[in-house]
Every structure is written in structure tokens, then in C-alpha cells.
Design an enzyme around this catalytic site. Sequence first.
Site, PDB file in Angstrom:
ATOM      1  N   TRP A  58       0.821  -1.215   0.000  1.00 15.82           N
ATOM      2  CA  TRP A  58       0.000   0.000   0.000  1.00 15.82           C
ATOM      3  C   TRP A  58       0.848   1.255   0.000  1.00 15.82           C
ATOM      4  CZ3 TRP A  58      -4.393  -0.553  -2.068  1.00 15.82           C
ATOM      5  CH2 TRP A  58      -5.093  -1.754  -1.923  1.00 15.82           C
ATOM      6  N   ASP A  82      -1.681   6.286   6.571  1.00 18.14           N
ATOM      7  CA  ASP A  82      -2.763   5.482   5.996  1.00 18.14           C
ATOM      8  C   ASP A  82      -3.091   4.375   6.999  1.00 18.14           C
ATOM      9  OD1 ASP A  82      -4.405   3.721   4.686  1.00 18.14           O
ATOM     10  OD2 ASP A  82      -2.996   3.265   3.049  1.00 18.14           O
ATOM     11  N   LYS A 106     -12.264  -2.061   6.504  1.00 19.49           N
ATOM     12  CA  LYS A 106     -11.544  -3.034   7.325  1.00 19.49           C
ATOM     13  C   LYS A 106     -11.983  -2.958   8.789  1.00 19.49           C
ATOM     14  CE  LYS A 106      -8.669  -3.177   3.627  1.00 19.49           C
ATOM     15  NZ  LYS A 106      -7.917  -2.303   2.752  1.00 19.49           N
TER      16      LYS A 106
HETATM   17  C1  LIG Z   1      -7.335  -1.698   1.704  1.00 17.52           C
HETATM   18  C2  LIG Z   1      -6.280  -0.682   1.820  1.00 17.52           C
HETATM   19  C3  LIG Z   1      -6.214   0.417   0.943  1.00 17.52           C
HETATM   20  C4  LIG Z   1      -7.145   0.588  -0.238  1.00 17.52           C
HETATM   21  O1  LIG Z   1      -8.374   1.056   0.147  1.00 17.52           O
HETATM   22  P1  LIG Z   1      -9.489   1.475  -0.942  1.00 17.52           P
HETATM   23  O2  LIG Z   1     -10.568   1.991  -0.060  1.00 17.52           O
HETATM   24  O3  LIG Z   1      -9.859   0.233  -1.688  1.00 17.52           O
HETATM   25  O4  LIG Z   1      -8.924   2.482  -1.839  1.00 17.52           O
HETATM   26  C5  LIG Z   1      -5.229   1.359   1.159  1.00 17.52           C
HETATM   27  N1  LIG Z   1      -4.360   1.248   2.168  1.00 17.52           N
HETATM   28  C6  LIG Z   1      -4.393   0.207   3.029  1.00 17.52           C
HETATM   29  C7  LIG Z   1      -3.396   0.124   4.149  1.00 17.52           C
HETATM   30  C8  LIG Z   1      -5.353  -0.794   2.877  1.00 17.52           C
HETATM   31  O5  LIG Z   1      -5.399  -1.822   3.736  1.00 17.52           O
END
Ligand SMILES: *Cc1c(COP(=O)(O)O)cnc(C)c1O
Length: 361
Positions: free
Chosen positions: A102, A172, A196
Site C-alpha cells: 500500500w 494510511d 476493514k
Molecule cells: C485496503 C487498503 C487500501 C485501499 O483502500 P481502498 O478503499 O480500496 O482504496 C489502502 N491502504 C491500506 C493500508 C489498505 O489496507
Amino acid sequence: MSRVWNFSAGPAALPQVVLERAQQEMLDWNGSGASVMEQSHRGKRFIAMAAQAEADLRELLQVPDDYAVLFLQGGATQLFAQIPMNLAGVGDSADYVVSGHWGEKAVSEAAPYVHVNVAASGKPDNYLRLPARDSWQLDPRAAYVHYTPNETIHGVEFHDIPEVGAVPLVADMSSNILSEPLDVTRFGLIYAGAQKNIGPSGLVVMIIRRDLLQRAGRPMARIFRFAEQAANDSMLNTPNTWGWYLAGLTFQWLKAQGGLAAMGEHNRAKAELLYRSVDGSGGYYRNPVDPSARSRMNVPFTLHDSALDAVFLQESETAGLLALKGHKAVGGMRASLYNAVPLEAVAALTDFMRDFSQRHG
Ligand SMILES: *Cc1c(COP(=O)(O)O)cnc(C)c1O
């Protein structure tokens, strides 16, 4: 009805009581005679619900008043681009610490908008450990430092917040937000895709220090501007009303669980149980991540013989254990242990793993 134990990496398990409450309220939300999805986001009921969700999130994370909380759309991926658009002026550079998949994505989406300096990368170590803090090449003039506290695919997690001086730290937290107590004041900006640890996909929760709202260094459509979203309570256009509502129910559920201190203990116990079972399997199962950087949320593991992968997946599904297939970038298996996954689920998984290893020795 048969609910399974759900180890999906995302969209992921939601608390059962949240789903039940949504089910009860589906036809008649809050005495309105209609579902939350069927009414105006400008209405009194929705505005009150949205404000309560924000207040509950602020209480859970002890978000200070000089931070704005936004409920946005576009996923974490859109924020990969929107963050440099908003925080970096033309000609600025930003530091990125890359500890997995990511982080790589964040770099590639940011590149059109900011000069990206990869200040450190775990790639030479195949993302099995975090790049040592004293090796980071940080630039004190950077617009911000971006990192990924928990890498969902590689199963690598920072267990403390890196010290980066006066440059705003951007995180993030898509796969670890609300999983333990957090000192928000250490960050300039925190963001998380909801699917998540918060609610359904299509919603992003962002917490931003208000002074950073003034940056906006380039011409940009209003819809992309964090300052405009903040000034309009994240309702510059129609928000994801359903996602916001479910997020609000999850925040209430978290408070009822005892808040983030309780969740932190719960999550640590779950991860310890699974790692102990992997490490104690005599090499039958393996997790290759440096123990000091192992994720509490996402646990990738391999079988000693990959020829058994398909059987493992088939038998685990029959046993009511859902979504254990690893990401293709890593292979093997992955169990995601977000807030809504109970200890019982992990116990069911470790029992299954022990039994499987005995039957397929
Ligand atoms: C799942 C995830 C993403 C992507 O998220 P989207 O909402 O599909 O854009 C980005 N960063 C991390 C750490 C993730 O686990």
C-alpha cells in the site's frame, strides 16, 4: 442461518450486533418510516446521526478540537492522490516511507502531484521487516511524511509512531485504525478506508489538523479540497449515507466494548494466539515477518508444503472459516483479525490448523 468465522482482509467482518441493528432499522429508521438510505442527508435525522458519529469517533480517539474529522468518498486510494494535491504546493516534495504494497501504491498515485522522495523502503528486505528508523532519508523541507502503519498484505506493522520532527506526519491507517489507543496529536493527517475496521466500503474517515486545511497549493476542483469538505461538514455533495450510518453504529459498538484500550487488549490476545500456534507448529506453518514488526491485524502464513494450499482452503471453508487465501503478492494464507473478529474465531482457526497438520502430516 449460519454465520461463518470471517477472516477477510477487506471488505471485512462487521460486528454482528451492528448488522442486526441495521437489519432491525432497515425499514423504519429512527421512527422515520423509511430506511436511512432513503432520506435526505440534509434532513434533521441524518444531520443528527452524522454529528453523533463524529462525536463518538472523537471520543474514542480523543481527537482534539484543532483537528477536523471528515467522512469522504473515493476510498483510501483516492486519498493517495488527494493528499499531495491538498498538502503540497507546485514544486514541493514529500517523503514516503514504504513498508509494503500500500505504501508503493501511495507513491505511484502521489507522483503526478508532488515530487516523491522515497525516504526509506522495506523492499530490499521483501517487506519482511521495517526499514530501520536511522536509515530514513528525511528532508526537513518536505511538505509531509507519509507512511503506512499497518501493511495489510505483507502483515507488517509499526508498533510505535515514528518521530519525524516538525514535518506533518500522514498515516494510511486503513487496516489498523481504532484497533488500539492512538495519540492523534502526533499526526498531521490520518485516513482510513472504512471497509476493514469501520464499516462498508465507499467511505473514508479522515482526521486532519486544521492548519493543514489552509495549504491547498494548486488549482483544484472544490470537490477535491479538504478545506471545502471541512467547511461543509463533508456534505459538499451527497455523502455515503449508508456507510456513515454503519460507521456510527460501529463507533457505538466500540464504546460499548470498553473503547480502544479494551480493543487493544483483545486484538493483542487474538494475534498472540495465532502467532503462537504458527510458531509452535514445528515448521508446519510459517510466518516470515520479523517478530518485532508482525501485524496484529493481518497474519500471513504459509504451509510447509504449498501443494497442500488448495486442500487447506477447501477444508477450512467447509469448517466455516472464510477467506483465508493469501494475497497473490505473498502467497499462502492470510488471516485478518480486525476488531469485529472475536477471539473465538481465532481459537476455531488455531484448532483447525492443529487438526489439519495432524491429518496431513
Ligand atoms: C485496503 C487498503 C487500501 C485501499 O483502500 P481502498 O478503499 O480500496 O482504496 C489502502 N491502504 C491500506 C493500508 C489498505 O489496507
